[in-house]
Design a protein around this motif. Sequence first.
Motif, PDB file in Angstrom:
ATOM      1  N   TYR A  78       0.852  -1.196   0.000  1.00 33.15           N
ATOM      2  CA  TYR A  78       0.000   0.000   0.000  1.00 33.15           C
ATOM      3  C   TYR A  78       0.884   1.241   0.000  1.00 33.15           C
ATOM      4  CZ  TYR A  78      -3.574  -3.342   1.059  1.00 33.15           C
ATOM      5  OH  TYR A  78      -4.406  -4.423   0.962  1.00 33.15           O
ATOM      6  N   ARG A 136      -1.551   0.133  -6.837  1.00 34.43           N
ATOM      7  CA  ARG A 136      -0.977   0.410  -5.498  1.00 34.43           C
ATOM      8  C   ARG A 136       0.545   0.387  -5.532  1.00 34.43           C
ATOM      9  NH1 ARG A 136      -2.499  -3.989  -2.486  1.00 34.43           N
ATOM     10  NH2 ARG A 136      -3.987  -4.910  -3.921  1.00 34.43           N
ATOM     11  N   PRO A 159      10.807  -5.812  -9.991  1.00 33.25           N
ATOM     12  CA  PRO A 159      11.062  -7.139 -10.555  1.00 33.25           C
ATOM     13  C   PRO A 159       9.905  -7.578 -11.446  1.00 33.25           C
ATOM     14  CG  PRO A 159      11.019  -7.175  -8.115  1.00 33.25           C
ATOM     15  CD  PRO A 159      10.394  -5.896  -8.576  1.00 33.25           C
ATOM     16  N   ARG A 171       4.573 -20.871  -9.100  1.00 30.20           N
ATOM     17  CA  ARG A 171       4.185 -20.801 -10.510  1.00 30.20           C
ATOM     18  C   ARG A 171       5.098 -21.643 -11.385  1.00 30.20           C
ATOM     19  NH1 ARG A 171       2.886 -14.403 -10.054  1.00 30.20           N
ATOM     20  NH2 ARG A 171       4.867 -14.487  -8.980  1.00 30.20           N
ATOM     21  N   ARG A 269       0.917 -15.686 -20.957  1.00 30.09           N
ATOM     22  CA  ARG A 269       0.415 -14.333 -21.158  1.00 30.09           C
ATOM     23  C   ARG A 269       0.405 -14.113 -22.645  1.00 30.09           C
ATOM     24  NH1 ARG A 269       1.880  -8.686 -20.847  1.00 30.09           N
ATOM     25  NH2 ARG A 269       1.284  -7.782 -18.836  1.00 30.09           N
TER      26      ARG A 269
HETATM   27  C1  LIG Z   1       1.579  -8.656 -14.687  1.00 25.58           C
HETATM   28  C2  LIG Z   1       2.620  -8.544 -13.636  1.00 25.58           C
HETATM   29  O1  LIG Z   1       2.924  -9.814 -13.080  1.00 25.58           O
HETATM   30  C3  LIG Z   1       3.979  -9.866 -12.178  1.00 25.58           C
HETATM   31  O2  LIG Z   1       3.672  -9.096 -11.070  1.00 25.58           O
HETATM   32  P1  LIG Z   1       3.977  -9.529  -9.600  1.00 25.58           P
HETATM   33  O3  LIG Z   1       4.434  -8.367  -8.851  1.00 25.58           O
HETATM   34  O4  LIG Z   1       4.844 -10.724  -9.705  1.00 25.58           O
HETATM   35  O5  LIG Z   1       2.600  -9.977  -9.046  1.00 25.58           O
HETATM   36  P2  LIG Z   1       2.332 -11.270  -8.237  1.00 25.58           P
HETATM   37  O6  LIG Z   1       0.954 -11.611  -8.538  1.00 25.58           O
HETATM   38  O7  LIG Z   1       3.355 -12.289  -8.452  1.00 25.58           O
HETATM   39  O8  LIG Z   1       2.480 -10.761  -6.727  1.00 25.58           O
HETATM   40  C4  LIG Z   1       3.678 -10.999  -5.964  1.00 25.58           C
HETATM   41  C5  LIG Z   1       3.348 -11.531  -4.616  1.00 25.58           C
HETATM   42  O9  LIG Z   1       2.640 -10.544  -3.870  1.00 25.58           O
HETATM   43  C6  LIG Z   1       1.452 -11.119  -3.322  1.00 25.58           C
HETATM   44  N1  LIG Z   1       0.448 -10.053  -3.174  1.00 25.58           N
HETATM   45  C7  LIG Z   1      -0.080  -9.308  -4.155  1.00 25.58           C
HETATM   46  N2  LIG Z   1      -0.903  -8.351  -3.616  1.00 25.58           N
HETATM   47  C8  LIG Z   1      -0.852  -8.532  -2.266  1.00 25.58           C
HETATM   48  C9  LIG Z   1      -1.479  -7.839  -1.183  1.00 25.58           C
HETATM   49  O10 LIG Z   1      -2.242  -6.861  -1.352  1.00 25.58           O
HETATM   50  N3  LIG Z   1      -1.173  -8.297   0.064  1.00 25.58           N
HETATM   51  C10 LIG Z   1      -0.342  -9.366   0.279  1.00 25.58           C
HETATM   52  N4  LIG Z   1      -0.088  -9.755   1.534  1.00 25.58           N
HETATM   53  N5  LIG Z   1       0.240 -10.034  -0.714  1.00 25.58           N
HETATM   54  C11 LIG Z   1      -0.014  -9.624  -1.977  1.00 25.58           C
HETATM   55  C12 LIG Z   1       1.075 -12.195  -4.308  1.00 25.58           C
HETATM   56  O11 LIG Z   1       0.297 -13.186  -3.702  1.00 25.58           O
HETATM   57  C13 LIG Z   1       2.436 -12.741  -4.702  1.00 25.58           C
HETATM   58  O12 LIG Z   1       2.884 -13.683  -3.778  1.00 25.58           O
HETATM   59  C14 LIG Z   1       5.231  -9.352 -12.818  1.00 25.58           C
HETATM   60  O13 LIG Z   1       5.591 -10.120 -13.936  1.00 25.58           O
HETATM   61  C15 LIG Z   1       5.045  -7.938 -13.270  1.00 25.58           C
HETATM   62  O14 LIG Z   1       6.200  -7.554 -13.972  1.00 25.58           O
HETATM   63  C16 LIG Z   1       3.812  -7.811 -14.106  1.00 25.58           C
HETATM   64  O15 LIG Z   1       3.738  -6.994 -14.985  1.00 25.58           O
END
Ligand SMILES: C[C@H]1O[C@H](OP(=O)(O)OP(=O)(O)OC[C@H]2O[C@@H](n3cnc4c(=O)[nH]c(N)nc43)[C@H](O)[C@@H]2O)[C@@H](O)[C@@H](O)C1=O
Length: 328
Positions: A78, A136, A159, A171, A269
């Motif tokens: 956040y 966010r 990253p 993943r 994707r």
């Molecule tokens: C499309 C997109 O995709 C990727 O983005 P990313 O940052 O890897 O997003 P992710 O889904 O992997 O989130 C990372 C971690 O974070 C946790 N997570 C998220 N939101 C909250 C949250 O609000 N609270 C908590 N506790 N955990 C959360 C979520 O559970 C996970 O463990 C990049 O390729 C990027 O380059 C790209 O463009």
Amino acid sequence: MDTALIVGGTRFIGRHTVRELLDHEYEVTIFNRGNHENPFAGNDRVTHVEGDRNDETALETAAVSVDPDLVIDCIAYYPEQVRAATEVFADARYVYVSSGSSYGVEHVPKREGETPLEACTPEQATDDSPATYGARKAEGDRAVFEAAERGVEAMAVRPCIVYGPYDYTERLDYWIDRVLNHDRVVVPGDGQHLWHRVYVGDVASALRIVGESGTAGEAYNVGDRQLLTLEETLETIAEVAKTEVEVVTAGERELATGGLSPDDFTLYREYPHVMSTAKLSDLGWESTPIGETMARTVAEHEESDRDGAEYDPGREAEERVLGVLDTL
Ligand SMILES: C[C@H]1O[C@H](OP(=O)(O)OP(=O)(O)OC[C@H]2O[C@@H](n3cnc4c(=O)[nH]c(N)nc43)[C@H](O)[C@@H]2O)[C@@H](O)[C@@H](O)C1=O
Ligand SMILES: NC(=O)C1=CN([C@@H]2O[C@H](COP(=O)(O)OP(=O)(O)OC[C@H]3O[C@@H](n4cnc5c(N)ncnc54)[C@H](OP(=O)(O)O)[C@@H]3O)[C@@H](O)[C@H]2O)C=CC1
């Protein structure tokens, strides 16, 4: 010796960052709630301070008692958390773990300072759904830029998809599990899709390098130097695991015969997601060769109990697709 404080530090990116900092002679403090096992318990160069980062008094107490030279903030979801941290740690160099999700436009490649970021409304800034994650994270980047304008030495690192030992998102584990356990594996589309990934050890080195020599108010992408398509990813996994795999590509119509669609597969994707890493490389950062990162990742996967089962579209459905493709 320099002191570093990591907000987080016990699961994946933070855990590897602690190791990276220890390898570079830092004295490290990890600040977290103590809900996850501390892999550094017993290491006398790693101090654990228990606290919730949303409790500003706890963060301030840690800032006063540790007086860190460097702060790496792994767990800010956040913008308000970034604003608070850049105030509490105003005397330290501060690195915010942002994300490639901050980018709001599908440029290839995505470049810092050039590709527009996601906008973020006040409602989105406090929303807790995955739909607002990118907005966010982008607002967190802007909080870093504003802190730098106030004189704080704050930077952001973005990253792409992170993989490697202890990856709790599992993943890549899904695809490793498929390659290790099946001779023929269905890949959606034509297998040529690109979703930039980055080895976790290289994220850790990026966080240290930006912490040491990044410019305040700047953001730095981090991604593997060599990008693999989904098909190449499976072939590389097979190669390092010394096994064989037949990658069977299946388009939308073929997948539909098994009741599947391309989006049922993780790390797929349709549009390419590629991030330029030139700015980080200019600081002297280097990417570990892909053969090495995949070998380490597959070896640790085999030791772990992770299988990525939550992403499994169902082997039976996959076999129906394979059966139909055999008749063509
Ligand atoms: C499309 C997109 O995709 C990727 O983005 P990313 O940052 O890897 O997003 P992710 O889904 O992997 O989130 C990372 C971690 O974070 C946790 N997570 C998220 N939101 C909250 C949250 O609000 N609270 C908590 N506790 N955990 C959360 C979520 O559970 C996970 O463990 C990049 O390729 C990027 O380059 C790209 O463009
Ligand atoms: N995985 C990916 O592909 C990508 C991830 N990212 C970013 O990486 C970060 C996640 O890194 P991750 O690997 O989880 O980092 P860590 O290894 O640091 O693990 C998360 C840590 O945060 C602690 N923690 C969680 N909530 C709180 C809290 N409220 N107060 C204090 N400590 C807390 C956890 O311990 P405890 O629960 O005990 O408090 C744990 O130590 C996020 O910022 C995410 O946006 C960005 C791009 C891609």
